[in-house]
Design a protein around this motif. Structure first.
Motif, PDB file in Angstrom:
ATOM      1  N   GLY A   1       0.798  -1.213   0.000  1.00 39.13           N
ATOM      2  CA  GLY A   1       0.000   0.000   0.000  1.00 39.13           C
ATOM      3  C   GLY A   1       0.833   1.266   0.000  1.00 39.13           C
ATOM      4  O   GLY A   1       0.308   2.365  -0.204  1.00 39.13           O
ATOM      5  N   GLU A   2       2.136   1.139   0.236  1.00 41.66           N
ATOM      6  CA  GLU A   2       3.017   2.301   0.234  1.00 41.66           C
ATOM      7  C   GLU A   2       3.400   2.677  -1.192  1.00 41.66           C
ATOM      8  O   GLU A   2       3.209   1.907  -2.132  1.00 41.66           O
ATOM      9  N   SER A   3       3.982   3.869  -1.322  1.00 41.63           N
ATOM     10  CA  SER A   3       4.425   4.333  -2.645  1.00 41.63           C
ATOM     11  C   SER A   3       5.767   5.036  -2.549  1.00 41.63           C
ATOM     12  O   SER A   3       6.001   6.039  -3.216  1.00 41.63           O
ATOM     13  N   HIS A   4       6.679   4.521  -1.718  1.00 41.53           N
ATOM     14  CA  HIS A   4       7.958   5.221  -1.590  1.00 41.53           C
ATOM     15  C   HIS A   4       8.897   4.925  -2.750  1.00 41.53           C
ATOM     16  O   HIS A   4       9.843   5.666  -2.995  1.00 41.53           O
ATOM     17  N   PHE A   5       8.652   3.839  -3.496  1.00 34.76           N
ATOM     18  CA  PHE A   5       9.383   3.617  -4.743  1.00 34.76           C
ATOM     19  C   PHE A   5       8.792   4.497  -5.835  1.00 34.76           C
ATOM     20  O   PHE A   5       7.577   4.714  -5.882  1.00 34.76           O
ATOM     21  N   CYS A   6       9.653   4.973  -6.728  1.00 33.92           N
ATOM     22  CA  CYS A   6       9.182   5.832  -7.821  1.00 33.92           C
ATOM     23  C   CYS A   6       9.909   5.488  -9.113  1.00 33.92           C
ATOM     24  O   CYS A   6      11.004   4.918  -9.106  1.00 33.92           O
ATOM     25  N   GLU A   7       9.287   5.866 -10.215  1.00 37.34           N
ATOM     26  CA  GLU A   7       9.947   5.904 -11.514  1.00 37.34           C
ATOM     27  C   GLU A   7      10.356   7.351 -11.787  1.00 37.34           C
ATOM     28  O   GLU A   7       9.654   8.284 -11.398  1.00 37.34           O
ATOM     29  N   ILE A   8      11.473   7.534 -12.462  1.00 32.66           N
ATOM     30  CA  ILE A   8      11.921   8.863 -12.865  1.00 32.66           C
ATOM     31  C   ILE A   8      12.117   8.845 -14.380  1.00 32.66           C
ATOM     32  O   ILE A   8      12.932   8.068 -14.888  1.00 32.66           O
ATOM     33  N   PHE A   9      11.357   9.687 -15.085  1.00 31.91           N
ATOM     34  CA  PHE A   9      11.487   9.800 -16.536  1.00 31.91           C
ATOM     35  C   PHE A   9      12.263  11.073 -16.861  1.00 31.91           C
ATOM     36  O   PHE A   9      11.969  12.151 -16.320  1.00 31.91           O
ATOM     37  N   LEU A  10      13.256  10.955 -17.731  1.00 33.02           N
ATOM     38  CA  LEU A  10      14.159  12.058 -18.052  1.00 33.02           C
ATOM     39  C   LEU A  10      14.063  12.375 -19.540  1.00 33.02           C
ATOM     40  O   LEU A  10      14.368  11.527 -20.383  1.00 33.02           O
ATOM     41  N   ALA A  11      13.652  13.581 -19.852  1.00 27.26           N
ATOM     42  CA  ALA A  11      13.491  14.002 -21.250  1.00 27.26           C
ATOM     43  C   ALA A  11      14.272  15.285 -21.486  1.00 27.26           C
ATOM     44  O   ALA A  11      13.864  16.368 -21.054  1.00 27.26           O
TER      45      ALA A  11
END
Length: 390
Positions: free
Chosen positions: A204-214
């Motif tokens: 239920g946590e969301s401390h992981f993230c994706e990072i998109f670099l443009a």
């Protein structure tokens, strides 16, 4: 133990009794991201004022605590169930070790004091197709004058939603062998072209993230070490997860984790069950051994090429077994707990959530499979696995 060390322990105990919030676990359960950040920043500054926030840093940057005192400090913080510096972890360990080992004087003067003031960092290493095989990363950094233009994607970036800066690995020479064409950057997370997307986990946590670099522009002055030598710099960064950080985690597992497990068994009416007692005795023995391994590592008495991998492997798999047993003893009620205190470690008392979360620890900094390979090759001298040039 000498009298000076005993006096130091007594001082830490007095400080903990006065400053560790007695109800922080309840207050930090189910809170918003903003409240989590506020609490973590305030707790960090309390530790900083006492000289407890970065004891492992050099003295000129606010640390300089002798190793023996650091061991006492972390054992007492664990024994008094102090909150963990979850939000500052990457900053005070990975970012600081990278800056101290490979940064310029200007970079150190810019960022180390800022970290002490609360600057938050995230690690931008892993990618969708470059997790266990980190050297296979594809994020590119193209030099254009005094700037690098970065394009790509990072994943499993813990705390990226709150971060001010990022430790970024990107490929600067696509034609070089994969470990020789990577560079290491300091990236301002406020730079245009950065898109952070939290990942909702099974807990239920969301401390992981994706990072998109443009087309993210990074000034060349934010390169750490020589161009295309980022792989070597990254090894010192990953190494920061060992040593004192592992000692702290081992102490917390032996205090909050094991102590609560014993209480859980007692509440379930199983304190006299022979099988349960055998399991508890086994866990207690393994925790004692883990503590010993960690102390030998930080005191410099265990300098073998695979010792850090041994400690990481032992901790992560012992953590899994303890949390699994807690979820089993907790029964159906443990499966209905849907929230845990966000400033805790992997020993929150929410046994099923902790068990699910414990699997995370067998992945970052090198999976258990990679740790076994390192132990076999570097520690035992077994034949190396074949490695492709690219």
């Amino acid at each position: 133990m000498n009298a000076e060390l005993e006096d130091f322990r007594a001082g830490v105990r007095d400080w903990c009794r006065e400053h560790v919030p007695s109800d922080w676990r309840r207050a930090q359960t189910g809170v918003s991201g903003e409240e989590f950040v506020r609490f973590q920043q305030e707790w960090f500054q309390l530790l900083r004022t006492a000289g407890f926030a970065v004891p492992h840093w050099p003295r000129e940057w606010g640390g300089g605590m002798p190793v023996a005192e650091q061991i006492v400090l972390y054992s007492e913080l664990a024994a008094h169930d102090a909150p963990r510096l979850v939000l500052a972890f990457v900053a005070i360990h990975h970012a600081a070790s990278t800056l101290l080992a490979a940064g310029t004087e200007e970079q150190r003067r810019r960022h180390l004091p800022a970290i002490l003031d609360g600057e938050i960092w995230v690690q931008g290493f892993s990618e969708p197709e470059a997790g266990s095989d980190l050297a296979a990363l594809k994020t590119s950094a193209r030099r254009e004058g005094d700037t690098y233009v970065v394009n790509g994607q990072k994943v499993w970036a813990s705390g990226a939603a709150y971060a001010d800066w990022c430790l970024l690995l990107a490929r600067t020479d696509p034609d070089a062998p994969k470990r020789h064409g990577i560079s290491y950057f300091l990236m301002d997370m406020r730079t245009p072209g950065i898109d952070v997307r939290p990942i909702r986990q099974a807990t239920g946590e969301s401390h992981f993230c994706e990072i998109f670099l443009a087309d993210v522009a990074i000034p060349a002055t934010r390169l750490i070490g020589p161009e295309n030598a980022g792989w070597q710099v990254a090894q010192s960064t990953l190494g920061a997860e060992r040593g004192m950080t592992m000692l702290e985690l081992a102490e917390r597992l032996g205090n909050a984790g094991f102590r609560w497990l014993v209480r859980l068994c007692a509440r379930a009416g199983l304190a006299g069950d022979s099988l349960v007692c055998d399991r508890l005795a086994m866990f207690d023995t393994e925790i004692t051994a883990l503590r010993g391994l960690c102390r030998e590592l930080v005191e410099g008495r265990a300098n073998g090429p695979a010792n850090a991998s041994i400690v990481k492997l032992v901790y992560s798999e012992l953590l899994q077994r303890i949390m699994d047993f807690g979820a089993e003893i907790g029964g159906p009620p443990a499966h209905t707990v849907l929230a845990k205190p966000v400033s805790s470690g992997w020993e929150s008392g929410a046994w099923m959530l902790d068990f699910l979360g414990s699997w995370e620890w067998t992945i970052p900094g090198g999976t258990s499979e990679i740790q076994r390979t390192i132990i076999g090759e570097r520690g035992l001298g077994l034949p190396r696995e074949p490695v492709s040039a690219r």
